[in-house]
Motif scaffolding. Structure first.
Motif, mmCIF file in Angstrom:
data_model
loop_
_atom_site.group_PDB
_atom_site.id
_atom_site.type_symbol
_atom_site.label_atom_id
_atom_site.label_comp_id
_atom_site.label_asym_id
_atom_site.label_seq_id
_atom_site.Cartn_x
_atom_site.Cartn_y
_atom_site.Cartn_z
ATOM 1 N N MET A 1 0.840 -1.173 0.000
ATOM 2 C CA MET A 1 0.000 0.000 0.000
ATOM 3 C C MET A 1 0.888 1.239 0.000
ATOM 4 N N GLU A 2 0.593 2.204 -0.845
ATOM 5 C CA GLU A 2 1.351 3.439 -0.848
ATOM 6 C C GLU A 2 1.014 4.214 0.411
ATOM 7 N N GLN A 3 2.007 4.891 0.963
ATOM 8 C CA GLN A 3 1.777 5.684 2.151
ATOM 9 C C GLN A 3 2.754 6.848 2.179
ATOM 10 N N GLU A 4 2.359 7.908 2.851
ATOM 11 C CA GLU A 4 3.257 9.029 3.032
ATOM 12 C C GLU A 4 4.135 8.744 4.236
ATOM 13 N N GLN A 5 5.261 9.405 4.322
ATOM 14 C CA GLN A 5 6.212 9.154 5.399
ATOM 15 C C GLN A 5 5.645 9.452 6.778
ATOM 16 N N LEU A 6 4.674 10.343 6.858
ATOM 17 C CA LEU A 6 4.138 10.725 8.153
ATOM 18 C C LEU A 6 3.258 9.639 8.773
ATOM 19 N N TYR A 7 2.938 8.618 8.033
ATOM 20 C CA TYR A 7 1.957 7.642 8.471
ATOM 21 C C TYR A 7 2.557 6.261 8.567
ATOM 22 N N SER A 8 2.101 5.522 9.545
ATOM 23 C CA SER A 8 2.382 4.093 9.539
ATOM 24 C C SER A 8 1.035 3.413 9.340
ATOM 25 N N VAL A 9 0.942 2.604 8.340
ATOM 26 C CA VAL A 9 -0.300 1.898 8.073
ATOM 27 C C VAL A 9 -0.232 0.592 8.844
ATOM 28 N N VAL A 10 -1.028 0.508 9.902
ATOM 29 C CA VAL A 10 -1.008 -0.649 10.771
ATOM 30 C C VAL A 10 -1.889 -1.744 10.194
ATOM 31 N N GLY A 11 -3.020 -1.339 9.656
ATOM 32 C CA GLY A 11 -3.930 -2.294 9.032
ATOM 33 C C GLY A 11 -3.583 -2.418 7.561
ATOM 34 N N GLY A 12 -4.477 -2.954 6.807
ATOM 35 C CA GLY A 12 -4.232 -3.090 5.385
ATOM 36 C C GLY A 12 -5.518 -2.989 4.618
ATOM 37 N N ARG A 13 -5.456 -3.303 3.355
ATOM 38 C CA ARG A 13 -6.669 -3.295 2.542
ATOM 39 C C ARG A 13 -7.607 -4.366 3.057
ATOM 40 N N GLY A 14 -8.866 -4.199 2.773
ATOM 41 C CA GLY A 14 -9.833 -5.204 3.188
ATOM 42 C C GLY A 14 -10.769 -4.644 4.219
ATOM 43 N N THR A 15 -10.559 -4.951 5.482
ATOM 44 C CA THR A 15 -11.525 -4.582 6.491
ATOM 45 C C THR A 15 -11.128 -3.389 7.345
ATOM 46 N N MET A 16 -9.837 -2.979 7.315
ATOM 47 C CA MET A 16 -9.427 -1.900 8.203
ATOM 48 C C MET A 16 -8.175 -1.203 7.679
ATOM 49 N N THR A 17 -8.142 0.126 7.826
ATOM 50 C CA THR A 17 -6.921 0.893 7.591
ATOM 51 C C THR A 17 -6.696 1.753 8.826
ATOM 52 N N VAL A 18 -5.446 1.899 9.212
ATOM 53 C CA VAL A 18 -5.092 2.702 10.374
ATOM 54 C C VAL A 18 -3.990 3.663 9.955
ATOM 55 N N PHE A 19 -4.188 4.935 10.245
ATOM 56 C CA PHE A 19 -3.205 5.966 9.943
ATOM 57 C C PHE A 19 -2.794 6.617 11.256
ATOM 58 N N GLU A 20 -1.509 6.845 11.408
ATOM 59 C CA GLU A 20 -0.980 7.439 12.625
ATOM 60 C C GLU A 20 -0.100 8.616 12.239
ATOM 61 N N ILE A 21 -0.277 9.717 12.956
ATOM 62 C CA ILE A 21 0.501 10.916 12.670
ATOM 63 C C ILE A 21 0.750 11.658 13.983
ATOM 64 N N TYR A 22 1.856 12.354 14.051
ATOM 65 C CA TYR A 22 2.188 13.181 15.211
ATOM 66 C C TYR A 22 2.106 14.632 14.787
ATOM 67 N N ILE A 23 1.416 15.432 15.601
ATOM 68 C CA ILE A 23 1.184 16.845 15.289
ATOM 69 C C ILE A 23 1.582 17.676 16.499
ATOM 70 N N LYS A 24 2.375 18.707 16.278
ATOM 71 C CA LYS A 24 2.773 19.592 17.369
ATOM 72 C C LYS A 24 1.618 20.544 17.661
ATOM 73 N N THR A 25 0.783 20.131 18.605
ATOM 74 C CA THR A 25 -0.392 20.896 19.013
ATOM 75 C C THR A 25 -0.903 20.323 20.326
ATOM 76 N N THR A 26 -1.935 20.935 20.879
ATOM 77 C CA THR A 26 -2.568 20.416 22.097
ATOM 78 C C THR A 26 -3.763 19.538 21.716
ATOM 79 N N PRO A 27 -4.165 18.636 22.610
ATOM 80 C CA PRO A 27 -5.354 17.829 22.332
ATOM 81 C C PRO A 27 -6.596 18.691 22.069
ATOM 82 N N GLU A 28 -6.728 19.783 22.799
ATOM 83 C CA GLU A 28 -7.894 20.661 22.637
ATOM 84 C C GLU A 28 -7.913 21.328 21.269
ATOM 85 N N ARG A 29 -6.775 21.779 20.820
ATOM 86 C CA ARG A 29 -6.696 22.421 19.497
ATOM 87 C C ARG A 29 -6.925 21.400 18.382
#
Length: 165
Positions: A1-29
């Motif tokens: 699966m193609e992905q951008e460097q900011l993401y780790s794809v934990v799942g795969g095609r089919g039933t689930m995809t998972v994207f993870e990213i880190y953002i310099k911000t607060t949870p509220e923002r």
């Protein structure tokens, strides 16, 4: 699966995809950026999402008068940590026939940043990749907006940015 460097794809095609990213911000923002319709337009192809963001309430993502993108129910609303929504795509007949899936947004503070994990699951086997293929650009736009105050200017990220104005 193609992905951008900011993401780790934990799942795969089919039933689930998972994207993870880190953002310099607060949870509220970050929560505000996810749930504020005007902010959402700035990183989600120009598409706003409207809801009262309470558990059991509905939401609609659209460019009014131009295109309906998605709708569903806010199944779990726990600001600023977790949002779980059903997801019914509307932008084409091909995706509409896929039925309802689920999108979960999970925010975890990590130092002066946040880890955002977006899980799109309950997809049918062999689901149309249009259902989950836009997440990398949406999440890149979200990160860019919160960290720099600017919007991505890729053709996809600007798809509906001038529509309906």
């Amino acid at each position: 699966m193609e992905q951008e460097q900011l993401y780790s794809v934990v799942g795969g095609r089919g039933t689930m995809t998972v994207f993870e990213i880190y953002i310099k911000t607060t949870p509220e923002r970050l929560w505000e950026a996810i749930t504020d319709g005007e902010m959402r337009k700035k990183y989600s192809f120009g598409v706003g999402t409207e809801s009262d963001w309470t558990e059991g309430s509905s939401y609609k993502s659209a460019v009014p008068g131009v295109v309906d993108i998605a709708s569903g129910e806010n199944v779990e609303v726990d600001p600023p940590r977790r949002l779980v929504q059903t997801f019914q795509a509307h932008w084409s007949e091909d995706v509409e026939t896929e039925g309802t899936s689920r999108v979960s947004w999970e925010i975890e503070p990590v130092g002066s940043s946040c880890r955002l994990q977006v899980t799109h699951d309950q997809l049918g086997e062999g689901a149309n990749n249009q259902l989950w293929g836009g997440w990398p650009m949406i999440l890149s736009g979200l990160k860019t907006l919160l960290e720099t105050g600017e919007q991505l200017d890729t053709p996809g990220s600007l798809l509906y940015s001038g529509a309906g104005s």
